[in-house]
Scaffold this motif. Structure first.
Motif, PDB file in Angstrom:
ATOM      1  N   GLY A   1       0.818  -1.196   0.000  1.00 20.14           N
ATOM      2  CA  GLY A   1       0.000   0.000   0.000  1.00 20.14           C
ATOM      3  C   GLY A   1       0.859   1.257   0.000  1.00 20.14           C
ATOM      4  N   PHE A   2       1.757   1.345   0.985  1.00 23.81           N
ATOM      5  CA  PHE A   2       2.643   2.501   1.138  1.00 23.81           C
ATOM      6  C   PHE A   2       4.079   2.096   0.851  1.00 23.81           C
ATOM      7  N   ASP A   3       4.829   3.005   0.235  1.00 22.05           N
ATOM      8  CA  ASP A   3       6.274   2.822   0.223  1.00 22.05           C
ATOM      9  C   ASP A   3       6.743   2.710   1.670  1.00 22.05           C
ATOM     10  N   TYR A   4       7.737   1.880   1.907  1.00 18.72           N
ATOM     11  CA  TYR A   4       8.216   1.640   3.266  1.00 18.72           C
ATOM     12  C   TYR A   4       9.734   1.710   3.259  1.00 18.72           C
ATOM     13  N   LEU A   5      10.312   1.957   4.415  1.00 20.83           N
ATOM     14  CA  LEU A   5      11.762   2.040   4.530  1.00 20.83           C
ATOM     15  C   LEU A   5      12.374   0.646   4.496  1.00 20.83           C
ATOM     16  N   GLY A   6      13.514   0.552   3.846  1.00 13.94           N
ATOM     17  CA  GLY A   6      14.236  -0.708   3.784  1.00 13.94           C
ATOM     18  C   GLY A   6      13.947  -1.500   2.524  1.00 13.94           C
TER      19      GLY A   6
END
Length: 840
Positions: free
Chosen positions: A605-610
């Motif tokens: 859904g959302f871009d995420y870190l890593g």
């Protein structure tokens, strides 16, 4: 005197309560009239507490912290006066510097770990011998040790599940000191950004020595129809007093308005523990569903000699979910498709310390898009997440673990799995099983080298604690013991799902991680991009593409020659043409055509870190919403596939300097029957929507206005207009709230957009911006959505606009008065905005 909190989003006009509704505003503003003390999370969780028995208090404020490992820090007498003062939740990794040499590497977005200590003093004027005192942590990452007054309470390795300690034997009248050591010095400890520290809420709880065991409370609805429902309660009452307990238990079932719909009173005498099993009938129940997330409350009141000694309530929903082979999923006897998204728990610039307002905004965006299901990838989320899913109407695939006995990251939970997995799985299921939003359990994801026997162990253990929901596993379809076959990337190839159904006709299929496509907001390419061919993952080789090509759902190029040259290969096109194995449109056609394929959880859904492809990138672009929370074009594609509300969207933007006369593919997404495109007032034709799920015009570029109108039954249902921007002139500041509560918790989002002199958005602007926030709020995050921007989201007050936008996240600092937001920019007219703070 019992204090009750009831909240439900159904049939509530939020704008009549608060001009910018959030979970705090639509619950707290009304509830503070009748509540003497309660925190935001208590309101969200809709829990009832007794002023004479059970009390729960947030202790998030005023901790001391050091990112060092001083000797003797667990001792009560240790001097922490020079430590940093802060409020929880807190994630120290996101405060660190992005460095290529940080051992978290691509998995952890190149951010640091370390060892951190937290300390807090609690003063007790009097200790009641009939009271149990405890502390509960909703989540600490990673490997935590906790002390009270120098006494070691325990070690907890799981960074995603809460834990509780009994403080009673160690407390004294006067000052009591809590010390917490968090050891995240060995990295990588996960395959994604994990964060570090006490990153969820912390609670101080007191209760009578005869009390309801909340972890044993289990509410089920074995019989459900629109006319009548049976509600079953299984619970336990514990007596820690030396004498036999003689109590009266009153159990009330209340509807969403707080009206009593069923009640019973029972008397019990017992020495140590009393089991309760009761059934209630509810006439004409309000059934829970994503479209109508109706909630009930079960209130358990325990009295002794007429005096209330405990009161505990939990919300629940009445609903029936059936998973029928070769037919699909049925909710309350109606078929429903899983329109789902996988997500990690971080919120971009805030890391994993996510305030409730921020979480609510993110979920509200997904709800508005038409999403009805979420997968917790790949671990339990914060307790407030599930309560929001209950009241907002999301079905949840609740995932317990990523891997099992074999580590996937060098220092992950696999090191502790053998010792802790059974207890943690029990804790996880008991914690979440009363949430109507949770409709399926997942016991793992892409587990390395698992065996059929191992899968059997996990599934059987899960079913000890709940048999009302099916169990799946991400990419666990090769095992025999899961109820629903979970497919990840392999299920994106042609004929894989069909072949599995032929061999296993009694098992439904769910896309636990389907599909994988990539987009960068505001970036466009007209030639289709295939990861294996154009930018293979570490486990892929370019020469494999020829072998895989027949299995891939290919997408036609939008032009013979690339229209948009010179774009960094690290960014991906926002047309639906950057894929791994299958595109969004082809996969959703499969969902609608195959009854055995019940839906999917898109990655992500959302871009995420890593999980980035390499330095200098904080992530890959799998999300349909970027790190700042700005939608990409895929957001609107999914909205056209999933939402019932008439909508239309067109792309790309219409500011293409130097492209005059060049044919630009203009793509329209709509859930209406047909659409008509206009350029500077002239119609370019009316076209029907078809199974390609997009309408395309080849439009020779000229400056001006591009407009699309969508029709159903020849009636206008929706329209959208975009205009050519001139040179960047200033910024506009748009917030999701007009006031903030001066409570040190309330949060607003300020969207900064670069515009020209006519107020037209400049979609390719990259001006350097400077931010300043003064008064009753402080900046807790700055983000532009650019995965290659390695600026600090906490401390760098300068940030380039990325494709015209940037986001500021501002939290109340507790001071009453104005908050001034000031924005200056390179070559831009400065802007400012005043936000008021109030005390309720």
């Amino acid at each position: 005197m019992k204090q009750k909190v009831f909240a439900n989003t159904e049939n509530v006009c939020l704008n009549q309560i608060h001009p910018n509704p959030t979970p705090q505003s639509f619950i707290l503003i009304e509830m503070k009239k009748i509540i003497l003390f309660i925190g935001v999370y208590l309101a969200l969780c809709q829990v009832v507490f007794s002023s004479e028995g059970r009390q729960v208090k947030s202790i998030n404020f005023d901790w001391k912290f050091t990112l060092t490992n001083p000797q003797g820090a667990s001792a009560k007498a240790f001097d922490d006066t020079k430590w940093r003062a802060l409020d929880l939740p807190h994630d120290w990794s996101i405060e660190g510097e992005f460095k290529k040499e940080n051992p978290s590497g691509t998995s952890g977005a190149f951010l640091p770990g370390g060892i951190g200590w937290y300390r807090k003093d609690i003063t007790l004027e009097k200790i009641d011998p009939n009271t149990i005192y405890s502390i509960r942590f909703d989540g600490v990452y990673l490997n935590s040790d906790v002390w009270i007054n120098g006494f070691h309470l325990g070690f907890h390795p799981n960074g995603y599940l809460g834990f509780e300690y009994d403080l009673t034997p160690y407390l004294i009248e006067g000052k009591n000191t809590i010390a917490v050591k968090v050891d995240h010095s060995k990295l990588p400890s996960g395959r994604w950004y994990t964060g570090s520290g006490i990153y969820r809420n912390v609670w101080w709880e007191t209760k009578n020595r005869t009390y309801l065991l909340e972890e044993d409370l289990f509410i089920t609805t074995p019989q459900v129809s629109t006319e009548k429902a049976t509600v079953h309660l299984a619970a336990s009452i514990l007596n820690q007093k030396k004498r036999k307990a003689k109590i009266e238990v009153q159990i009330n079932v209340l509807d969403k308005e707080g009206q009593l719909v069923s009640s019973t009173v029972k008397k019990y005498q017992f020495q140590k523990q009393q089991e309760i099993a009761l059934d209630f009938e509810v006439e004409n129940p309000n059934l829970w569903s994503p479209k109508s997330p109706s909630m009930y409350t079960m209130e358990t009141i325990i009295t002794h000699n007429g005096k209330e000694i405990d009161c505990y309530s939990t919300t629940f929903g009445i609903r029936k979910v059936e998973w029928k082979p070769n037919e699909g999923v049925f909710l309350n006897d109606e078929p429903i498709l899983i329109k789902g998204l996988s997500n990690h728990q971080d919120a971009g610039p805030l890391g994993v310390a996510v305030p409730e307002d921020v979480l609510y905004r993110r979920l509200k965006m997904l709800k508005d898009m038409g999403c009805n299901a979420l997968r917790t990838a790949h671990h339990p989320f914060a307790p407030e997440f599930y309560t929001m899913c209950d009241t907002m109407g999301f079905m949840v695939m609740d995932e317990a673990f990523d891997g099992w006995w074999n580590t996937k990251a060098k220092f992950d939970y696999g090191l502790h799995f053998e010792e802790y997995w059974k207890k943690d799985l029990e804790t996880f299921i008991k914690r979440d099983r009363n949430h109507p939003s949770v409709v399926i359990w997942s016991v793992g994801n892409e587990v390395k080298g698992y065996t059929n026997e191992q899968q059997k162990l996990l599934v059987e253990e899960a079913k000890k604690w709940d048999t009302t929901r099916p169990v799946t596993q991400g990419r666990g379809y090769k095992g025999d013991h899961i109820d629903i076959a979970g497919f990840n990337g392999h299920g994106e190839f042609k004929n894989v799902l069909e072949k599995y159904n032929e061999d296993h006709p009694q098992k439904l299929i769910i896309g636990t991680e389907i599909t994988h496509t990539l987009q960068t907001r505001g970036v466009y390419r007209t030639k289709t991009w295939y990861r294996t061919k154009d930018n293979p993952a570490p486990w892929e080789k370019p020469e494999h593409f020829k072998k895989l090509e027949p299995k891939i759902y290919k997408i036609e190029d939008l032009s013979e020659e690339e229209v948009f040259e010179g774009i960094s290969p690290k960014y991906q096109s926002s047309y639906d043409n950057s894929i791994v194995r299958i595109g969004v449109r082809d996969d959703w056609n499969r969902v609608e055509q195959m009854d055995f394929y019940v839906g999917n959880f898109r990655w992500t859904g959302f871009d995420y870190l890593g999980e980035s492809f390499n330095w200098p990138a904080r992530t890959a672009n799998f999300g349909i919403i970027d790190l700042a929370g700005f939608p990409k074009d895929h957001y609107y594609l999914y909205q056209s596939l999933w939402s019932d509300q008439p909508m239309v969207h067109l792309l790309p933007h219409w500011s293409h300097k130097g492209k005059e006369g060049v044919k630009i593919p203009v793509v329209v997404y709509t859930n209406c029957d047909e659409a008509e495109l206009f350029l500077n007032g002239a119609s370019l034709g009316r076209k029907p929507m078809n199974e390609s799920r997009q309408i395309v015009w080849q439009v020779p570029y000229q400056k001006g206005e591009l407009k699309v109108v969508a029709y159903t039954d020849d009636k206008i249902q929706a329209s959208k207009t975009i205009k050519t921007a001139e040179e960047a002139y200033t910024t506009t500041l748009t917030t999701d709230k007009r006031v903030l509560q001066a409570d040190r918790k309330d949060v607003l989002h300020c969207e900064v957009s670069v515009v020209d002199q006519n107020g037209v958005f400049v979609p390719n602007a990259s001006n350097e911006l400077q931010f300043k926030v003064t008064g009753g709020g402080h900046l807790i995050g700055i983000e532009n959505g650019d995965i290659l921007d390695m600026s600090s989201s906490k401390y760098d007050l300068n940030r380039k606009a990325f494709n015209g936008k940037c986001l500021l996240i501002i939290q109340s600092n507790g001071q009453k008065g104005n908050i001034k937001i000031e924005v200056e920019g390179e070559g831009l007219k400065s802007q400012q905005l005043i936000i008021n703070t109030i005390v309720l």
